[in-house]
Motif scaffolding. Structure first.
Motif, PDB file in Angstrom:
ATOM      1  N   TRP A 187      -2.431  13.682  13.901  1.00 26.39           N
ATOM      2  CA  TRP A 187      -3.273  14.282  14.959  1.00 26.39           C
ATOM      3  C   TRP A 187      -4.588  15.195  14.272  1.00 26.39           C
ATOM      4  CZ3 TRP A 187      -3.990  14.219  20.307  1.00 26.39           C
ATOM      5  CH2 TRP A 187      -2.165  13.266  20.716  1.00 26.39           C
ATOM      6  N   VAL A 188      -4.110  15.713  12.678  1.00 25.34           N
ATOM      7  CA  VAL A 188      -4.360  16.360  11.791  1.00 25.34           C
ATOM      8  C   VAL A 188      -6.228  15.904  11.639  1.00 25.34           C
ATOM      9  CG1 VAL A 188      -4.641  17.045   9.686  1.00 25.34           C
ATOM     10  CG2 VAL A 188      -2.363  17.910  11.065  1.00 25.34           C
ATOM     11  N   ASP A 189      -5.727  14.006  11.453  1.00 23.32           N
ATOM     12  CA  ASP A 189      -6.900  13.882  10.516  1.00 23.32           C
ATOM     13  C   ASP A 189      -7.968  13.407  11.863  1.00 23.32           C
ATOM     14  OD1 ASP A 189      -5.537  12.799   8.183  1.00 23.32           O
ATOM     15  OD2 ASP A 189      -4.997  10.689   9.660  1.00 23.32           O
ATOM     16  N   HIS A 190      -7.577  13.819  13.362  1.00 18.64           N
ATOM     17  CA  HIS A 190      -8.592  13.385  14.158  1.00 18.64           C
ATOM     18  C   HIS A 190      -8.952  15.322  15.079  1.00 18.64           C
ATOM     19  CE1 HIS A 190      -7.294   9.588  14.138  1.00 18.64           C
ATOM     20  NE2 HIS A 190      -8.095   9.247  15.055  1.00 18.64           N
ATOM     21  N   GLY A 191      -8.440  16.005  13.772  1.00 16.99           N
ATOM     22  CA  GLY A 191      -9.308  17.028  13.833  1.00 16.99           C
ATOM     23  C   GLY A 191      -8.511  18.464  14.814  1.00 16.99           C
ATOM     24  N   TYR A 192      -7.301  18.233  14.926  1.00 16.94           N
ATOM     25  CA  TYR A 192      -6.501  19.063  15.494  1.00 16.94           C
ATOM     26  C   TYR A 192      -5.582  19.747  14.542  1.00 16.94           C
ATOM     27  CZ  TYR A 192      -7.195  16.141  19.880  1.00 16.94           C
ATOM     28  OH  TYR A 192      -7.649  15.040  21.034  1.00 16.94           O
ATOM     29  N   ALA A 193      -5.319  20.770  15.139  1.00 18.74           N
ATOM     30  CA  ALA A 193      -4.215  22.099  14.496  1.00 18.74           C
ATOM     31  C   ALA A 193      -3.453  20.922  14.824  1.00 18.74           C
ATOM     32  CB  ALA A 193      -4.576  23.197  14.230  1.00 18.74           C
ATOM     33  N   VAL A 194      -2.276  20.910  14.638  1.00 22.42           N
ATOM     34  CA  VAL A 194      -0.832  21.026  14.687  1.00 22.42           C
ATOM     35  C   VAL A 194       0.168  22.008  14.856  1.00 22.42           C
ATOM     36  CG1 VAL A 194       1.390  19.641  14.385  1.00 22.42           C
ATOM     37  CG2 VAL A 194      -1.540  17.932  14.477  1.00 22.42           C
ATOM     38  N   VAL A 195       1.095  22.193  15.595  1.00 20.32           N
ATOM     39  CA  VAL A 195       1.978  23.830  15.423  1.00 20.32           C
ATOM     40  C   VAL A 195       2.801  22.836  15.903  1.00 20.32           C
ATOM     41  CG1 VAL A 195       2.689  26.233  16.155  1.00 20.32           C
ATOM     42  CG2 VAL A 195       0.165  24.935  16.173  1.00 20.32           C
ATOM     43  N   ARG A 196       4.508  22.828  14.857  1.00 15.21           N
ATOM     44  CA  ARG A 196       5.639  22.446  15.211  1.00 15.21           C
ATOM     45  C   ARG A 196       6.664  24.377  15.233  1.00 15.21           C
ATOM     46  NH1 ARG A 196       6.595  18.321  11.156  1.00 15.21           N
ATOM     47  NH2 ARG A 196       5.201  19.668   9.643  1.00 15.21           N
ATOM     48  N   VAL A 197       7.492  23.753  16.474  1.00 18.22           N
ATOM     49  CA  VAL A 197       8.148  25.051  16.653  1.00 18.22           C
ATOM     50  C   VAL A 197       9.333  25.131  16.490  1.00 18.22           C
ATOM     51  CG1 VAL A 197       8.440  27.282  18.509  1.00 18.22           C
ATOM     52  CG2 VAL A 197       6.449  26.010  18.346  1.00 18.22           C
ATOM     53  N   ASN A 198      10.129  25.583  15.883  1.00 19.03           N
ATOM     54  CA  ASN A 198      12.173  25.687  15.298  1.00 19.03           C
ATOM     55  C   ASN A 198      12.703  27.013  16.537  1.00 19.03           C
ATOM     56  OD1 ASN A 198      12.811  23.596  14.252  1.00 19.03           O
ATOM     57  ND2 ASN A 198      11.639  24.700  12.046  1.00 19.03           N
ATOM     58  N   PRO A 202      -9.202  22.279  18.544  1.00 23.41           N
ATOM     59  CA  PRO A 202      -7.732  21.913  19.627  1.00 23.41           C
ATOM     60  C   PRO A 202      -6.325  21.359  18.998  1.00 23.41           C
ATOM     61  CG  PRO A 202      -9.823  20.155  18.652  1.00 23.41           C
ATOM     62  CD  PRO A 202      -9.811  21.749  17.987  1.00 23.41           C
ATOM     63  N   THR A 203      -5.693  22.057  19.924  1.00 21.88           N
ATOM     64  CA  THR A 203      -4.255  22.307  19.214  1.00 21.88           C
ATOM     65  C   THR A 203      -3.246  21.279  19.707  1.00 21.88           C
ATOM     66  OG1 THR A 203      -4.759  24.591  18.006  1.00 21.88           O
ATOM     67  CG2 THR A 203      -3.006  23.760  18.494  1.00 21.88           C
ATOM     68  N   VAL A 204      -2.425  20.977  19.072  1.00 22.51           N
ATOM     69  CA  VAL A 204      -1.672  20.121  19.056  1.00 22.51           C
ATOM     70  C   VAL A 204       0.277  20.915  19.405  1.00 22.51           C
ATOM     71  CG1 VAL A 204       0.288  18.381  19.387  1.00 22.51           C
ATOM     72  CG2 VAL A 204      -2.581  18.106  19.587  1.00 22.51           C
ATOM     73  N   PHE A 205       0.771  21.227  20.749  1.00 24.96           N
ATOM     74  CA  PHE A 205       1.815  21.775  19.973  1.00 24.96           C
ATOM     75  C   PHE A 205       3.105  20.509  20.736  1.00 24.96           C
ATOM     76  CE2 PHE A 205       0.187  25.769  20.032  1.00 24.96           C
ATOM     77  CZ  PHE A 205       1.414  27.149  20.156  1.00 24.96           C
ATOM     78  N   GLU A 206       3.921  19.881  19.142  1.00 24.77           N
ATOM     79  CA  GLU A 206       4.593  19.074  18.554  1.00 24.77           C
ATOM     80  C   GLU A 206       5.940  19.232  19.001  1.00 24.77           C
ATOM     81  OE1 GLU A 206       3.189  15.086  17.395  1.00 24.77           O
ATOM     82  OE2 GLU A 206       5.086  15.425  15.536  1.00 24.77           O
ATOM     83  N   ILE A 207       6.506  19.192  20.124  1.00 25.04           N
ATOM     84  CA  ILE A 207       7.593  19.535  20.101  1.00 25.04           C
ATOM     85  C   ILE A 207       9.015  18.494  19.871  1.00 25.04           C
ATOM     86  CG2 ILE A 207       9.430  20.515  21.642  1.00 25.04           C
ATOM     87  CD1 ILE A 207       6.947  22.292  21.264  1.00 25.04           C
ATOM     88  N   MET A 218       0.997  -1.053  -0.127  1.00 21.68           N
ATOM     89  CA  MET A 218       0.043  -0.232  -0.001  1.00 21.68           C
ATOM     90  C   MET A 218       0.757   1.243  -0.004  1.00 21.68           C
ATOM     91  SD  MET A 218      -1.185   0.902   4.063  1.00 21.68           S
ATOM     92  CE  MET A 218      -1.522  -0.945   4.305  1.00 21.68           C
ATOM     93  N   LYS A 219       0.455   2.159  -0.561  1.00 24.06           N
ATOM     94  CA  LYS A 219       1.189   3.337  -0.216  1.00 24.06           C
ATOM     95  C   LYS A 219       0.161   4.524   0.812  1.00 24.06           C
ATOM     96  CE  LYS A 219       3.243   2.372  -4.039  1.00 24.06           C
ATOM     97  NZ  LYS A 219       5.137   1.882  -4.438  1.00 24.06           N
ATOM     98  N   ALA A 220       1.512   4.985   1.394  1.00 21.97           N
ATOM     99  CA  ALA A 220       0.555   6.003   2.336  1.00 21.97           C
ATOM    100  C   ALA A 220      -0.279   7.451   1.500  1.00 21.97           C
ATOM    101  CB  ALA A 220       2.119   6.480   2.821  1.00 21.97           C
ATOM    102  N   PRO A 221      -0.869   7.354   2.675  1.00 20.44           N
ATOM    103  CA  PRO A 221      -1.849   8.546   2.122  1.00 20.44           C
ATOM    104  C   PRO A 221      -1.475  10.085   2.156  1.00 20.44           C
ATOM    105  CG  PRO A 221      -3.566   6.960   3.624  1.00 20.44           C
ATOM    106  CD  PRO A 221      -1.650   6.907   3.884  1.00 20.44           C
ATOM    107  N   ALA A 222      -1.896  10.604   1.383  1.00 18.09           N
ATOM    108  CA  ALA A 222      -0.972  11.571   1.357  1.00 18.09           C
ATOM    109  C   ALA A 222      -2.003  12.782   2.899  1.00 18.09           C
ATOM    110  CB  ALA A 222      -1.610  12.829   0.722  1.00 18.09           C
ATOM    111  N   SER A 223      -1.334  13.920   3.105  1.00 20.99           N
ATOM    112  CA  SER A 223      -1.741  14.628   4.185  1.00 20.99           C
ATOM    113  C   SER A 223      -1.741  16.230   4.059  1.00 20.99           C
ATOM    114  CB  SER A 223      -0.863  14.913   5.562  1.00 20.99           C
ATOM    115  OG  SER A 223      -1.379  15.209   6.501  1.00 20.99           O
TER     116      SER A 223
END
Length: 620
Positions: free
Chosen positions: A419-430, A395-400, A360-365
């Motif tokens: 997380w996006v699939d489950h309705g969350y926004a995801v924020v990643r901080v550099n 609902p927002t996930v800060f993934e560090i 199988m091929k990975a679904p896009a995001s």
């Protein structure tokens, strides 16, 4: 099967590593059987076979330059402490020990192995008999097929380098308490380039070129005589016999750039490429050009630099991230590319896909959005993903991200996509400490470790809430490794800011972690904090999540590997004991592996537990 799970289960392959003198023989990593293992690929015949087969997976391996042998690192249950083993590229003959013997005897290939399951087998032979187990610190293999230079690290010996030759006793040629490792072996096998931190700063290496007997030929140390410590790194000797040029990376202008150092003459040729951001390089196989990897603002691209003319020519790649590239003998370039929206694929400048895994091929995001936020130490770059068509507050996930010397990029990642699939926004901080934004940004976190990164995360959190993206009552702080550390530290020092915390393989009790972790990480901690826990107790106390555990208000989920040498289990247990003593809401999951898992089912289980924990405590 939901899309988020398919992204983990879909077979992936790494960029194939090919043998210098046998370019049709290659080695790559794949999860085709459900565990990440090494695979041998004969490009001339198209045959592929699984070379390793261990319960906890195998990813560290290299081909000898003649393509005759596969060397791979064998540890115990993910503890990163072990020895190098080897097997013939073609596999073991019938009746011999080795994990790949049945695959060879019955002609199984990758697809059959994935469908039919894996065969049990004995271990391959020790590549260097008599050399005791250790943490690996680099490996260089000679083109003569008889010479190997092995870097090792142990708590008792510090860093050591050894030269092994067929038919001769293995000889130790270097020893020091501080971190050091093998960089490369010259094409004719006479010189070794090594990185070391004898000066005591584990974040900035100096270079030394030595002979096989350990005697010094040349030194380069940018940490001497200045007010700032500057790092150097070995990128590789010129791939031509008798050529004494060594390609290195330096930070003399505040970022990583390549330089050619002629060991014989001492001449240094600074390329001075007019590219913003960090620049790395490797040789084309004939030594006439360099393959340039350019990273800037969470994206990367490739260039070709002609040494004779100094011409810099763009190599066309799609927008996103190139996580590995190699120039082939015909001057084509193969590279592993992905974006946040598109799964990884190994491409070639000749056109098409180089290595396409079965199944199988990975679904896009969804793609990432770039956000720049003014922070206490300068502009902070964050990457944001949100469900397609969704409007805030979400609902927002800060993934560090971990590291800390790492950075999030516009590259495919299955966990944020879930997380996006489950309705969350995801924020990643550099945050400060991240790579890719200049040396000053990376080096900024010394002494106030953890607290500086959290200041940047807090600034981006404020933007996320005031912009309308994030629901302030449904904010998840999460991450793995250093990201798990920042999660626990953030829950204690910013208790009003976070609704939930999910920490994977974290530093939880910094003092105990220091005493239990592998020696190389002790050196890094001494650099970051300015000494040992006994020498600078206040700094360790200020940077330890355990100091603030009684202030934690949010429910906490922690997962940890019981064999982890980087974030050892005892210090996690100390933190959990304190949570339990005050009856704080928490859950703990311990698993039989090291610093993470190479088993697909285990990765899926861990993320499912995290998603369920969030749903129980946040609701939808």
């Amino acid at each position: 099967m939901p899309d988020w799970e398919k992204r983990f289960r879909a077979p992936r392959v790494s960029l194939p590593d090919w043998a210098e003198d046998a370019p049709e023989r290659a080695l790559f990593v794949s999860n085709a059987t459900g565990t990440y293992e090494l695979y041998a690929w004969d490009r001339a015949t198209g045959s592929r076979r699984q070379a390793t087969d261990r319960a906890n997976g195998t990813t560290d391996g290299v081909l000898t330059p003649d393509g005759e042998w596969i060397w791979w690192f064998d540890d115990t249950d993910g503890d990163e402490f072990g020895i190098w083993r080897r097997q013939p590229f073609a596999g073991h003959a019938e009746g011999e020990a080795g994990p790949a013997k049945d695959a060879v005897a019955r002609g199984k290939d990758i697809e059959a192995k994935a469908a039919e399951g894996k065969d049990a087998g004995g271990k391959d032979e020790a590549a260097v008999p008599g050399l005791a187990p250790s943490y690996p610190a680099g490996l260089a293999l000679g083109r003569d097929g008889r010479t190997a230079v092995i870097g090792r690290s142990t708590d008792e010996d510090g860093s050591t380098l050894h030269v092994a030759r067929a038919g001769a006793e293995t000889v130790e040629i270097y020893r020091h308490r501080e971190s050091a490792g093998v960089g490369d072996l010259s094409h004719d096998g006479s010189l070794i380039a090594m990185e070391h931190t004898e000066h005591g700063d584990a974040m900035h290496s100096a270079l030394r070129v030595i002979r096989l007997d350990g005697s010094t030929v040349a030194e380069l140390d940018d940490t001497r005589g200045g007010t700032e410590e500057l790092g150097l790194e070995v990128l590789g000797f010129a791939p031509v016999d008798g050529d004494t040029r060594l390609l290195i990376g330096h930070q003399r202008r505040g970022r990583w750039e390549p330089l050619i150092w002629d060991i014989a003459s001492g001449e240094q040729s600074d390329l001075r490429l007019e590219l913003p951001g960090d620049v790395s390089a490797e040789w084309y196989p004939d030594g006439s050009a360099l393959l340039i990897a350019h990273s800037f603002e969470a994206r990367s691209e490739l260039w070709r630099y002609d040494i004779a003319t100094a011409a810099l020519i763009r190599i066309e790649t799609p927008p996103g991230s190139v996580s590995g590239a190699t120039a082939r003998p015909d001057h084509s370039v193969e590279y592993l590319w992905s974006s946040a929206a598109e799964p990884p694929v190994v491409r070639s400048t000749d056109g098409g896909v180089v290595l396409d895994p079965p199944g199988m091929k990975a679904p896009a995001s969804v793609p990432v959005e770039d956000v720049w936020v003014e922070g206490p130490g300068g502009r902070i770059h964050a990457l944001v993903q949100r469900p397609a068509g969704a409007s805030g507050p979400l609902p927002t996930v800060f993934e560090i991200h971990g590291g800390p010397t790492w950075h999030d990029s516009d590259a495919f990642a299955a966990a944020p996509a879930a997380w996006v699939d489950h309705g969350y926004a995801v924020v990643r901080v550099n945050y400060r400490g991240s790579t890719g934004y200049g040396r000053a940004w990376t080096d900024a976190l010394k002494h106030r470790v953890g607290l500086i990164e959290l200041e940047d995360i807090a600034a981006v959190r404020e933007w996320a809430v005031t912009s309308g993206l994030a629901d302030p009552d449904r904010l998840v702080l999460t991450g793995g490794s250093w990201g798990g550390y920042l999660t626990l530290l953030g829950l204690g020092t910013q208790p009003e800011s976070w609704t939930l915390g999910i920490a994977a393989v974290p530093v939880a009790d910094y003092v105990t972690a220091y005493h239990d972790e592998m020696e190389a990480l002790k050196a890094m901690d001494r650099t970051l904090l300015g000494g040992t826990p006994e020498e600078v107790p206040d700094r360790f106390r200020a940077s330890s999540p355990l100091t603030y555990v009684d202030a934690v208000k949010a429910p906490v989920y922690i997962s940890a590997g019981v064999n982890d040498p980087r974030c050892p289990i005892r210090q996690v247990d100390n933190y959990v004991t304190r949570l339990a003593a005050r009856e704080a809401v928490h859950e703990v999951y311990r698993y039989d592996a090291g610093h993470g898992s190479l088993v697909v089912d285990e990765r899926i289980k861990q993320l499912r537990l995290e998603l369920e924990f969030a749903e129980r405590h946040l609701g939808r």
